[in-house]
Design an enzyme around this catalytic site. Structure first.
Site, PDB file in Angstrom:
ATOM      1  N   GLN A  34      12.522  11.972   3.546  1.00 49.62           N
ATOM      2  CA  GLN A  34      13.256  12.134   2.298  1.00 49.62           C
ATOM      3  C   GLN A  34      14.760  12.025   2.547  1.00 49.62           C
ATOM      4  OE1 GLN A  34      11.756  12.366  -0.745  1.00 49.62           O
ATOM      5  NE2 GLN A  34      13.756  12.380  -1.729  1.00 49.62           N
ATOM      6  N   LYS A  72       6.001  14.500  -5.527  1.00 53.62           N
ATOM      7  CA  LYS A  72       5.185  13.603  -4.689  1.00 53.62           C
ATOM      8  C   LYS A  72       3.901  14.307  -4.247  1.00 53.62           C
ATOM      9  CE  LYS A  72       9.285  10.981  -3.376  1.00 53.62           C
ATOM     10  NZ  LYS A  72      10.366  10.704  -2.411  1.00 53.62           N
ATOM     11  N   ASP A 117       7.742   3.910   1.927  1.00 48.99           N
ATOM     12  CA  ASP A 117       8.958   3.833   1.101  1.00 48.99           C
ATOM     13  C   ASP A 117       9.500   2.400   1.063  1.00 48.99           C
ATOM     14  OD1 ASP A 117       9.984   6.003  -0.308  1.00 48.99           O
ATOM     15  OD2 ASP A 117      10.810   6.963   1.485  1.00 48.99           O
TER      16      ASP A 117
HETATM   17  N1  GUN Z   1      15.922   9.845  -1.986  1.00 43.85           N
HETATM   18  C1  GUN Z   1      16.102   9.349  -3.229  1.00 43.85           C
HETATM   19  N2  GUN Z   1      15.120   8.484  -3.531  1.00 43.85           N
HETATM   20  C2  GUN Z   1      14.304   8.423  -2.463  1.00 43.85           C
HETATM   21  C3  GUN Z   1      13.101   7.719  -2.181  1.00 43.85           C
HETATM   22  O1  GUN Z   1      12.580   6.922  -2.976  1.00 43.85           O
HETATM   23  N3  GUN Z   1      12.553   7.953  -0.966  1.00 43.85           N
HETATM   24  C4  GUN Z   1      13.106   8.781  -0.066  1.00 43.85           C
HETATM   25  N4  GUN Z   1      12.502   8.935   1.119  1.00 43.85           N
HETATM   26  N5  GUN Z   1      14.210   9.454  -0.293  1.00 43.85           N
HETATM   27  C5  GUN Z   1      14.797   9.279  -1.496  1.00 43.85           C
END
Ligand code: GUN
Length: 295
Positions: free
Chosen positions: A98, A54, A121
């Protein structure tokens, strides 16, 4: 005829290029670039890898970003306080927490604390509700990435039978809702199957578009897929592989080699849905920025 590979890596790079052009135009006007923050609690290796991707993508599209790392021992109250600080910070357009979080922290409580206007998200129930009703909102990144992939490859969804495997709040369920909506990439007849579904194999075999978001390696076998189906593999599973230096490799939920001759389109793992998820997060961050700055 062999399946066409849905190359998420290439498409995500194309879309990143489009985002970069917009960011360059924003900066040329003398404005600051969009900013994405990420909260990472603990040191789950998969989360570390997602966060690295990211941050790299933010650099590529010209966003600024930062990662707020906290020890596994962080309390729920401390995390809620941190979320609140990010909600207030004018310099942060969007942020993510996350997942997974340590067991002593209630995910739902934390996600509810995120300002929906910064929830890039798309996990807050406000955004989820808007998504379900077809209102303007942040779409959850993985289903959004799959919509983009279908759209940019001119894959028709209207009137098609779609089967989604898995009912998680972040992939399966929103995916099923999005594809049933009355919208450009939608209008499908969607069936959501899960661990209690009876005759799952037979239902999957009816699918024109089969989307697996289950997290079980090689779950989708050749005999579960209709000839000419579009197969989208959301799984990211690490399996042992003695031929690799690391001793392991990543595979999806789908028996990919044995579907190459049967599917019309198929996503590889890695390099399929994964990069599309990250680019969708970038699109949501740009949207948060533009909304805030009324661009
Ligand atoms: N854990 C697995 N996929 C994701 C996601 O798309 N966003 C976040 N914040 N955590 C995750």
């Amino acid at each position: 005829m062999p399946a066409q590979i849905l190359d998420g890596k290439h498409l995500s790079n194309v879309i990143k290029g489009e985002i970069k052009e917009e960011v360059d135009a924003i900066i040329a006007k003398g404005l600051r670039p969009p900013h994405l923050s990420a909260i990472l609690v603990g040191n789950n290796p998969a989360s570390e890898s997602y966060i690295r991707n990211k941050v790299r993508s933010c650099d590529q599209v010209g966003f600024s970003s930062d990662v707020l790392r906290r020890d596994e021992s962080l309390t729920e109250a401390e995390l809620l306080e941190l979320v609140n600080q990010l909600n207030q910070d004018e310099q942060i357009d969007g942020f993510i927490v996350q997942l997974p979080l340590p067991d002593h922290i209630d995910d739902q409580k934390v996600l509810l604390a995120v300002d929906p206007a910064k929830d890039v998200d798309g996990f807050h129930p406000f955004n989820f509700g808007c998504m379900a009703q077809g209102l303007d909102c942040f779409l959850p990144a993985t289903p959004y990435g799959i919509l983009l992939m279908l759209d940019r490859n001119n894959i028709e969804t209207s009137g098609k039978q779609v089967v989604v495997i898995g009912r998680s709040n972040i992939v399966g369920r929103p995916m099923s809702i999005l594809l049933s909506r009355k919208s450009k990439i939608g209008n499908a007849t969607v069936t959501l199957v899960h661990s209690r579904t009876q005759n799952l194999e037979a239902i999957c075999k009816e699918a024109d578009i089969l989307i697996s978001a289950l997290g079980k390696p090689f779950f989708v076998t050749q005999d579960m897929v209709k000839e000419g189906a579009v197969v989208v593999d959301v799984g990211i599973n690490r399996i042992e592989d003695a031929t690799r230096k690391s001793g392991s490799r990543l595979v999806g939920d789908v028996d990919y080699p044995n579907l190459l001759e049967k599917a019309s389109f198929i996503t590889p793992v890695p390099g399929g849905v994964g990069p599309m998820t990250v680019v969708s997060l970038m699109l949501n961050t740009l949207k948060a920025y533009k909304t805030k700055h009324a661009i």
